[in-house]
Motif scaffolding. Structure first.
Motif, PDB file in Angstrom:
ATOM      1  N   PHE A   1      14.469  -2.680 -15.097  1.00 33.20           N
ATOM      2  CA  PHE A   1      13.706  -1.835 -13.827  1.00 33.20           C
ATOM      3  C   PHE A   1      12.422  -0.877 -14.829  1.00 33.20           C
ATOM      4  O   PHE A   1      13.233  -0.188 -15.711  1.00 33.20           O
ATOM      5  N   ASN A   2      10.659  -0.988 -14.839  1.00 33.82           N
ATOM      6  CA  ASN A   2      10.413  -0.348 -16.116  1.00 33.82           C
ATOM      7  C   ASN A   2       9.619   0.302 -15.515  1.00 33.82           C
ATOM      8  O   ASN A   2       8.312   1.282 -16.017  1.00 33.82           O
ATOM      9  N   GLY A   3       9.601   0.607 -13.821  1.00 37.88           N
ATOM     10  CA  GLY A   3       8.807   1.699 -13.280  1.00 37.88           C
ATOM     11  C   GLY A   3       8.410   0.684 -12.098  1.00 37.88           C
ATOM     12  O   GLY A   3       7.935   1.613 -10.989  1.00 37.88           O
ATOM     13  N   THR A   4       7.885   0.142 -12.395  1.00 42.49           N
ATOM     14  CA  THR A   4       7.327  -1.648 -11.558  1.00 42.49           C
ATOM     15  C   THR A   4       7.361  -2.494 -11.319  1.00 42.49           C
ATOM     16  O   THR A   4       7.335  -3.436 -11.008  1.00 42.49           O
ATOM     17  N   THR A   5       7.819  -3.536 -12.702  1.00 41.16           N
ATOM     18  CA  THR A   5       8.504  -4.178 -12.621  1.00 41.16           C
ATOM     19  C   THR A   5      10.267  -3.980 -12.586  1.00 41.16           C
ATOM     20  O   THR A   5      10.893  -3.907 -13.197  1.00 41.16           O
ATOM     21  N   TYR A   6      10.590  -5.860 -12.108  1.00 43.19           N
ATOM     22  CA  TYR A   6      11.869  -6.003 -12.367  1.00 43.19           C
ATOM     23  C   TYR A   6      12.483  -6.991 -12.575  1.00 43.19           C
ATOM     24  O   TYR A   6      11.465  -8.121 -12.060  1.00 43.19           O
ATOM     25  N   SER A   7      12.902  -6.994 -14.129  1.00 36.95           N
ATOM     26  CA  SER A   7      13.155  -8.110 -15.005  1.00 36.95           C
ATOM     27  C   SER A   7      14.593  -8.299 -15.416  1.00 36.95           C
ATOM     28  O   SER A   7      15.371  -7.491 -14.816  1.00 36.95           O
ATOM     29  N   ARG A   8      15.239  -9.326 -15.387  1.00 40.72           N
ATOM     30  CA  ARG A   8      16.408  -9.122 -16.915  1.00 40.72           C
ATOM     31  C   ARG A   8      16.782  -8.555 -17.173  1.00 40.72           C
ATOM     32  O   ARG A   8      16.483  -8.117 -17.831  1.00 40.72           O
ATOM     33  N   PRO A   9      17.720  -7.944 -16.707  1.00 43.14           N
ATOM     34  CA  PRO A   9      18.393  -6.462 -17.413  1.00 43.14           C
ATOM     35  C   PRO A   9      19.509  -6.834 -18.664  1.00 43.14           C
ATOM     36  O   PRO A   9      19.387  -7.511 -18.801  1.00 43.14           O
TER      37      PRO A   9
ATOM     38  N   SER B   1      10.900  -9.682  -6.983  1.00 46.49           N
ATOM     39  CA  SER B   1      11.700 -10.445  -7.830  1.00 46.49           C
ATOM     40  C   SER B   1      12.953 -10.522  -7.406  1.00 46.49           C
ATOM     41  O   SER B   1      13.672  -9.829  -6.748  1.00 46.49           O
ATOM     42  N   ARG B   2      13.717 -11.703  -7.881  1.00 44.38           N
ATOM     43  CA  ARG B   2      15.065 -11.873  -7.725  1.00 44.38           C
ATOM     44  C   ARG B   2      15.858 -10.380  -8.338  1.00 44.38           C
ATOM     45  O   ARG B   2      17.249 -10.397  -7.615  1.00 44.38           O
ATOM     46  N   HIS B   3      15.131 -10.025  -9.609  1.00 42.65           N
ATOM     47  CA  HIS B   3      16.399  -8.941 -10.139  1.00 42.65           C
ATOM     48  C   HIS B   3      16.430  -7.309  -9.188  1.00 42.65           C
ATOM     49  O   HIS B   3      17.198  -7.462  -9.066  1.00 42.65           O
ATOM     50  N   GLU B   4      15.153  -8.074  -8.490  1.00 38.88           N
ATOM     51  CA  GLU B   4      15.379  -6.817  -7.442  1.00 38.88           C
ATOM     52  C   GLU B   4      16.483  -6.739  -6.034  1.00 38.88           C
ATOM     53  O   GLU B   4      17.192  -5.798  -5.213  1.00 38.88           O
TER      54      GLU B   4
ATOM     55  N   HIS C   1       0.728  -1.237   0.179  1.00 37.13           N
ATOM     56  CA  HIS C   1      -0.063  -0.052   0.001  1.00 37.13           C
ATOM     57  C   HIS C   1       0.847   1.527   0.138  1.00 37.13           C
ATOM     58  O   HIS C   1       0.280   2.434   0.559  1.00 37.13           O
ATOM     59  N   ARG C   2       1.836   1.203  -0.211  1.00 39.79           N
ATOM     60  CA  ARG C   2       2.794   3.239  -0.725  1.00 39.79           C
ATOM     61  C   ARG C   2       2.699   2.740  -1.969  1.00 39.79           C
ATOM     62  O   ARG C   2       2.180   2.420  -2.864  1.00 39.79           O
ATOM     63  N   SER C   3       2.508   4.307  -2.025  1.00 41.51           N
ATOM     64  CA  SER C   3       2.173   5.036  -3.047  1.00 41.51           C
ATOM     65  C   SER C   3       3.625   4.739  -3.877  1.00 41.51           C
ATOM     66  O   SER C   3       4.971   5.132  -3.569  1.00 41.51           O
ATOM     67  N   LEU C   4       2.884   5.167  -5.112  1.00 40.19           N
ATOM     68  CA  LEU C   4       3.968   4.898  -6.459  1.00 40.19           C
ATOM     69  C   LEU C   4       4.747   5.857  -6.420  1.00 40.19           C
ATOM     70  O   LEU C   4       4.417   7.103  -6.039  1.00 40.19           O
ATOM     71  N   PRO C   5       6.065   6.831  -6.572  1.00 38.11           N
ATOM     72  CA  PRO C   5       6.575   5.311  -7.951  1.00 38.11           C
ATOM     73  C   PRO C   5       7.542   4.927  -6.991  1.00 38.11           C
ATOM     74  O   PRO C   5       7.841   4.826  -5.770  1.00 38.11           O
ATOM     75  N   LEU C   6       7.840   3.686  -7.209  1.00 38.27           N
ATOM     76  CA  LEU C   6       8.879   2.532  -6.360  1.00 38.27           C
ATOM     77  C   LEU C   6      10.222   2.948  -6.579  1.00 38.27           C
ATOM     78  O   LEU C   6      10.313   4.570  -7.625  1.00 38.27           O
ATOM     79  N   TRP C   7      10.643   2.811  -5.722  1.00 42.04           N
ATOM     80  CA  TRP C   7      12.234   2.982  -5.393  1.00 42.04           C
ATOM     81  C   TRP C   7      13.095   2.531  -5.375  1.00 42.04           C
ATOM     82  O   TRP C   7      13.706   1.658  -4.875  1.00 42.04           O
ATOM     83  N   LEU C   8      13.837   3.220  -6.943  1.00 43.52           N
ATOM     84  CA  LEU C   8      15.193   2.099  -7.216  1.00 43.52           C
ATOM     85  C   LEU C   8      16.194   2.534  -6.319  1.00 43.52           C
ATOM     86  O   LEU C   8      16.598   0.820  -7.066  1.00 43.52           O
ATOM     87  N   TYR C   9      16.606   3.048  -6.029  1.00 36.26           N
ATOM     88  CA  TYR C   9      17.897   3.468  -5.450  1.00 36.26           C
ATOM     89  C   TYR C   9      18.086   3.458  -3.915  1.00 36.26           C
ATOM     90  O   TYR C   9      18.448   3.471  -2.850  1.00 36.26           O
ATOM     91  N   SER C  10      16.550   2.726  -3.262  1.00 35.71           N
ATOM     92  CA  SER C  10      16.224   2.017  -1.659  1.00 35.71           C
ATOM     93  C   SER C  10      17.894   2.098  -0.988  1.00 35.71           C
ATOM     94  O   SER C  10      18.057   2.589   0.002  1.00 35.71           O
ATOM     95  N   ALA C  11      18.207   0.667  -1.585  1.00 35.61           N
ATOM     96  CA  ALA C  11      19.910   0.183  -1.035  1.00 35.61           C
ATOM     97  C   ALA C  11      20.857   1.936  -0.720  1.00 35.61           C
ATOM     98  O   ALA C  11      21.487   1.397  -0.383  1.00 35.61           O
TER      99      ALA C  11
END
Ligand SMILES: [Zn+2]
Length: 669
Positions: free
Chosen positions: A601-609, A291-294, A247-257
């Protein structure tokens, strides 16, 4: 030197359930060893004791048929693993509530919070003030644990289902608030109330006070025990979490770590950060991972920023229903184990310092900061994060950068202002965004030659004119950019460079009426000269970029930054913005260039780069190397000397690469 000081933690946390109390420890250890982990974190006490405690303030789980803690510590040590004991004092079993109701959290109407038989305690109660110390003491004096970790330390205003209960109004909180301020806590009603800043300070002071007491007592009994929690004061290892929540609002934070590590890494010389990658999607869904990519991005961002590895699942591995990410996590752990000498002691080569506002808990300041963080990352500008509250202490480190960015900093204290003014006189540029310092006239005037007129526009339909291609070359052919959200009307001192004319809002509908926009006397950027510049944006490019991602809002900052630094950035890369770059000096004098491929990363999904190859990176000011090689493949990497330094070609077939640039001894001396 302490065992944790080398900063090469590879930590696995098994967040135990009561039913795990009879777990097969040998099985667990053999799994943890497959990661080549060097630290195991497991539950010890607090809410549930996983050992036969003698203290009646601690509930022993009925699932406990053996001394799980004792067995786990002994077997971890026998296998070369350090052991960190986890405590949670934020809640206690309802049987304790029946006996000692005064230990527990109270709502405004004097209600306790009982969540399925587990009741919220209060930081100011005897339970947390005294009995928590007895539980810690019992564990660290009876078991040779190497560290202690406190989960959910401090004030908890929510339950696990996300219900908000607000501040604690128990008798102890009321008494301490009265002692501190001479005020009645019952008057305080929450974030919008006039007592809010006092209540925040009350929380800060009381948390710091108990952590200080814990530190004093722990170090007196066992100086070799590391103290770890989410707060920075009086701890050795600051814990952070990269997690998701449905329930966290978008956008996802790609640089979290990256952000979690960077915001600690360059702020204390004597503290580590351990940023935990939470495998679960949410605490409501603990048994399915992201996702394992995340997972890979989080773990590589951890080590690339100078920290170690930290990965957590619920329960033991045996019986855990989601094995999908474990091999990916193992691969990063093993890579780190193989090359650990290269990690954990990275020395900054940043061109820029980004100051994290003290008020970052407030949504707008946080968004402004995140937007700037994202801009710098995508532009491959090397930067360190310095916390506003550490700004004065980090003066020496700040002297090494060329520009300091202040996103939505509400106000500066005298020491912070003088520090920045001194650095500016020495030629370091200051850039403020997000209507920073709007209410701090002294700082505005001294650092930026700016004054707030007292009014702002919040109506939609206003723009900024960026047609000056000298300053905004990246925006050639686009004359106007949007100035959504509040724009503060500022005046700038005579002699300041005034850019980006503000186009006042006009009608936008119906289309027949979409006209009448006029250039105003106001400006979206003023640049004062103080030795270094003082560039001030009286609006919020960072928050707009974080929220909407229009490159306009990035380019109006990075074009100015690039011009102020005369383009002389330490690192210039020909690569897409969906890559993340790091350049550090190593203690042996070599350099390490790291790159992450975020193209999956396409904004919501993490897949194979996507595989990325042939990316040219120019490293300014580096001497002629003896050899350059890939840490991933061990193979040499071609390089050339350039006018400014050297250039290398980087391949990113998968998610991560690290190049080591080594020199002859003669070059280094
Ligand atoms: Zn209380």
């Amino acid at each position: 030197m302490n065992w944790w000081s080398s900063n090469k933690l590879r930590l696995i946390q098994n967040n135990l359930r009561e039913a795990d109390a009879d777990m097969d420890v040998d099985k667990l250890i053999s799994e943890v060893k497959q990661y080549e982990a060097n630290v195991l974190m497991m539950n010890a006490g607090g809410m549930f004791a996983f050992y036969p405690t003698k203290l009646d303030c601690q509930y022993v789980t009925p699932y406990l048929k053996k001394d799980l803690l004792g067995e786990a510590v002994a077997k971890a040590h026998a296998n070369g693993l350090r052991f960190i004991a986890r405590f949670d004092f934020s809640k206690a079993h309802e049987s304790l509530f029946k006996r000692r109701p005064e230990w527990f959290y109270r709502t405004r109407t004097n209600r306790e919070v009982n969540y399925d038989g587990i009741v919220h305690t209060c930081l100011n109660s005897e339970y947390q003030q005294q009995h928590s110390l007895r539980m810690i003491h019992e564990v660290i004096t009876n078991y040779p644990v190497d560290g202690i970790f406190f989960n959910m330390f401090g004030y908890q205003h929510w339950d696990y289902s996300g219900n908000h209960y607000g501040p604690c109004y128990c008798g102890n909180c009321q008494r301490r608030f009265q002692e501190m301020y001479g005020l009645d806590l019952m008057q305080y009603e929450g974030p919008e109330h006039e007592l809010h800043s006092k209540y925040k300070t009350f929380q800060e002071i009381t948390v710091r006070e108990i952590l200080q007491r814990i530190q004093t007592e722990v170090k007196a009994a066992r100086p070799d025990v590391a103290i770890c929690t989410y707060f920075p004061d009086y701890v050795d290892i600051i814990r952070k979490e990269s997690n998701t929540a449905l329930h966290r609002s978008l956008p996802l934070w790609l640089y979290s770590a990256s952000e979690n590590v960077a915001s600690v890494q360059n702020n204390w010389d004597d503290k580590l950060v351990s940023n935990c990658c939470i495998n679960a999607i949410d605490l409501t869904y603990r048994f399915t991972g992201i996702s394992r990519h995340e997972v890979e991005i989080r773990l590589y961002e951890n080590i690339a920023n100078g920290s170690g590895l930290d990965f957590c699942i619920i329960g033991a591995f045996d019986g855990y229903p989601d094995k999908a990410n474990l091999d990916a996590a193992k691969a990063v752990f093993r890579f780190h184990a193989r090359h650990e000498g290269r990690y954990g002691e990275l020395q900054s080569m940043a061109d820029v310092a980004l100051i994290k506002p003290k008020s970052a808990g407030d949504g707008q300041a946080q968004k402004e900061y995140e937007g700037l963080f994202k801009m710098l990352k995508e532009s491959r500008i090397l930067f360190d994060v310095v916390l506003q509250e550490r700004l004065t202490e980090r003066r020496e480190a700040l002297q090494r950068v060329k520009a300091i960015i202040l996103p939505a900093i509400a106000e500066l204290n005298d020491a912070q202002r003088e520090t920045l003014a001194g650095l500016q006189r020495e030629g370091i540029h200051l850039i403020a965004t997000g209507r920073a310092l709007q209410q701090d006239q002294a700082s505005l005037e001294q650092l930026f030659g700016a004054a707030y007129s007292g009014s702002s526009n919040v109506k939609p339909g206003s723009y900024l004119d960026v047609s000056d291609t000298q300053w905004f070359p990246s925006l050639a052919r686009r004359d106007w950019i949007i100035a959504e959200q509040a724009f503060a009307y500022m005046t700038f001192e005579p002699g300041a460079q005034c850019l980006m004319p503000y186009i006042s809002p006009a009608s936008f509908g119906p289309p027949e009426r979409a006209y009448g926009h006029a250039l105003s006397e106001w400006r979206g950027l003023g640049i004062a000269n103080r030795g270094g510049s003082g560039a001030y944006y009286p609006w919020n490019p960072g928050a707009l970029y974080a929220r909407h991602g229009f490159e306009d809002h990035k380019l109006v900052v990075t074009d100015v930054l690039s011009r102020l630094l005369s383009g002389k950035l330490r690192l210039s890369v020909e690569a897409p913005p969906c890559t993340e770059w790091f350049l550090h000096r190593q203690p042996d004098g070599s350099h390490m260039l790291q790159a992450l491929n975020l193209s999956g990363f396409n904004g919501t999904t993490y897949s194979r780069p996507l595989p990325l190859d042939g990316m040219r990176a120019e490293l300014r000011g580096l001497p002629v190397p003896q050899r350059v090689y890939s840490l991933r493949t061990g193979q040499p990497v071609p390089w050339q000397t350039t006018e400014a330094g050297i250039a290398v070609t980087v391949e990113l077939p998968e998610v991560y690469e690290a190049l080591i640039i080594e020199y002859t001894r003669e070059t280094l001396t």
